[in-house]
Design a protein around this motif. Structure first.
Motif, PDB file in Angstrom:
ATOM      1  N   SER A  82       0.855  -1.188   0.000  1.00 11.94           N
ATOM      2  CA  SER A  82       0.000   0.000   0.000  1.00 11.94           C
ATOM      3  C   SER A  82       0.885   1.230   0.000  1.00 11.94           C
ATOM      4  N   GLY A  83       0.369   2.304  -0.595  1.00 13.05           N
ATOM      5  CA  GLY A  83       1.157   3.530  -0.634  1.00 13.05           C
ATOM      6  C   GLY A  83       0.706   4.442  -1.751  1.00 13.05           C
ATOM      7  N   VAL A  84       1.649   5.178  -2.285  1.00 10.69           N
ATOM      8  CA  VAL A  84       1.365   6.144  -3.340  1.00 10.69           C
ATOM      9  C   VAL A  84       2.328   5.913  -4.492  1.00 10.69           C
ATOM     10  N   GLN A  85       1.831   6.116  -5.705  1.00 14.09           N
ATOM     11  CA  GLN A  85       2.636   5.941  -6.908  1.00 14.09           C
ATOM     12  C   GLN A  85       2.441   7.127  -7.827  1.00 14.09           C
ATOM     13  N   GLY A  86       3.528   7.624  -8.364  1.00 14.73           N
ATOM     14  CA  GLY A  86       3.468   8.690  -9.357  1.00 14.73           C
ATOM     15  C   GLY A  86       4.122   8.229 -10.637  1.00 14.73           C
ATOM     16  N   PRO A  89       6.576  12.725 -12.401  1.00 17.55           N
ATOM     17  CA  PRO A  89       7.692  11.786 -12.595  1.00 17.55           C
ATOM     18  C   PRO A  89       7.420  10.420 -11.968  1.00 17.55           C
ATOM     19  N   GLN A  90       8.298   9.464 -12.263  1.00 12.96           N
ATOM     20  CA  GLN A  90       8.163   8.109 -11.776  1.00 12.96           C
ATOM     21  C   GLN A  90       8.652   8.019 -10.329  1.00 12.96           C
ATOM     22  N   VAL A  91       7.742   7.821  -9.390  1.00 12.20           N
ATOM     23  CA  VAL A  91       8.085   7.689  -7.979  1.00 12.20           C
ATOM     24  C   VAL A  91       7.154   6.674  -7.321  1.00 12.20           C
ATOM     25  N   MET A  92       7.578   6.171  -6.162  1.00 15.98           N
ATOM     26  CA  MET A  92       6.751   5.220  -5.426  1.00 15.98           C
ATOM     27  C   MET A  92       7.185   5.224  -3.966  1.00 15.98           C
ATOM     28  N   ASP A  93       6.217   5.174  -3.061  1.00 14.33           N
ATOM     29  CA  ASP A  93       6.482   5.048  -1.628  1.00 14.33           C
ATOM     30  C   ASP A  93       5.498   4.021  -1.100  1.00 14.33           C
ATOM     31  N   SER A 114      12.621   6.236  -6.720  1.00 18.28           N
ATOM     32  CA  SER A 114      12.638   7.493  -7.463  1.00 18.28           C
ATOM     33  C   SER A 114      13.807   7.474  -8.432  1.00 18.28           C
ATOM     34  N   ASN A 115      13.538   7.795  -9.684  1.00 20.80           N
ATOM     35  CA  ASN A 115      14.585   7.852 -10.709  1.00 20.80           C
ATOM     36  C   ASN A 115      15.390   6.558 -10.786  1.00 20.80           C
ATOM     37  N   ASN A 116      14.692   5.409 -10.724  1.00 21.85           N
ATOM     38  CA  ASN A 116      15.333   4.100 -10.810  1.00 21.85           C
ATOM     39  C   ASN A 116      16.282   3.814  -9.657  1.00 21.85           C
ATOM     40  N   VAL A 117      16.112   4.520  -8.556  1.00 18.01           N
ATOM     41  CA  VAL A 117      16.881   4.257  -7.340  1.00 18.01           C
ATOM     42  C   VAL A 117      15.906   3.817  -6.257  1.00 18.01           C
ATOM     43  N   VAL A 118      16.215   2.696  -5.602  1.00 12.13           N
ATOM     44  CA  VAL A 118      15.363   2.147  -4.560  1.00 12.13           C
ATOM     45  C   VAL A 118      16.004   2.365  -3.194  1.00 12.13           C
TER      46      VAL A 118
END
Length: 304
Positions: A82-86, A89-93, A114-118
């Motif tokens: 569960s969380g938020v996705q953008g 730009p491409q982001v995820m939490d 974020s930006n292909n960095v986890v």
């Protein structure tokens, strides 16, 4: 300098968790069986094209997801996220619960992308903290880490993940459904307490390669990127059910992805489109950089 066995275990658990989350937006599988005479529903295609445009413009959403993985993938079981996705730009939490990898030492993990960095947060009471120099976030640049690892399988999985998973936001899932040769409108249904219209379709990698792009939602470059990432990830096909609300946003998706290892199944609910995905990445003094450790992976096989 040799890498300690404990740090090897820490790296392994971290990489497993990253790859686990990387399967989150994929789904059901094997070679997906198509109906003998695929029928394209023109009205369904028109409605889904409109939903794709609205969802792309929204740029973000909150989500809840359950993912079921086959044991053959090494992390079999059910995972809740569960969380938020953008996606622009491409982001995820996200917070991940369920079949976490051995060595994680926690019932849930928080991951930020974020930006292909986890970035993966390690709870203070987790045994993994012993290999992180007292820090509580592990950082992995997917592209650089895969290249530096020298591990062909890791390279394949991570490059596939970086290309597919963030691209498979709700908008891209709709684009995949639009590419199906047998997309259908199944009628009105209530899902998650919301009145919605249900659409269904299947799509194999072979059909993705053969598609002429007519009526496409993606540009030629976007489609080529998605096809390439799908191939790298070993995906053989998709099976998709999507429920679209009166505002033109997908509120529920059941998607499947076929892989040589078996079937991944995802059941996701979406809400709060367009509210913005604010993702804060940890600072350098909070993180342990796994990319630096990957530079030493050549020594891992030698033991310590």
């Amino acid at each position: 300098m040799r890498v300690s066995a404990y740090r090897k275990k820490t790296i392994g658990a971290a990489l497993a968790a990253v790859l686990l989350v990387g399967g989150a937006t994929a789904c059901e599988g094997g070679e997906i069986a198509l109906s003998p005479r695929p029928v394209v529903d023109g009205a369904a295609t028109e409605a889904l094209a409109a939903a794709y445009k609205k969802t792309s413009a929204a740029k973000s959403a909150k989500f809840r997801m359950t993912m079921t993985m086959p044991a053959s993938l090494g992390a079999g079981g059910t995972v809740e996220m569960s969380g938020v996705q953008g996606w622009d730009p491409q982001v995820m939490d996200v917070t991940v619960k369920g079949a976490l990898p051995r060595g994680a030492g926690a019932e849930s993990l928080r991951m930020i992308m974020s930006n292909n960095v986890v970035f993966m947060e390690v709870p203070k009471d987790s045994p993994m903290t012993g290999g992180l120099e007292g820090k509580h976030w592990m950082k992995l640049d997917l592209d650089a880490g895969a290249q530096a690892s020298g591990d062909a399988e890791a390279l394949k999985k991570l490059s596939g993940m970086s290309g597919v998973d963030q691209k498979q936001d709700p908008a891209k899932q709709l684009a995949l459904l639009l590419s199906s040769p047998n997309v259908k409108h199944l009628g009105a249904e209530k899902v998650d307490g919301v009145d919605a219209e249900r659409y269904k379709g299947t799509l194999t990698l072979t059909e993705m390669l053969a598609a002429d792009g007519s009526g496409k939602a993606l540009s030629d470059a976007e489609r080529a990127q998605l096809v390439d990432a799908t191939r790298k990830a070993g995906i053989t096909g998709y099976d998709m059910d999507v429920w679209v609300d009166k505002d033109g946003h997908p509120v529920h998706m059941k998607v499947g992805i076929g892989t040589p290892q078996g079937t991944l199944k995802m059941d996701a609910s979406y809400s709060d489109y367009g509210t913005g995905a604010t993702v804060r990445t940890p600072s350098e003094n909070e993180t342990f950089d796994l990319f630096a450790m990957f530079k030493q992976l050549g020594e891992l096989g030698a033991g310590a």
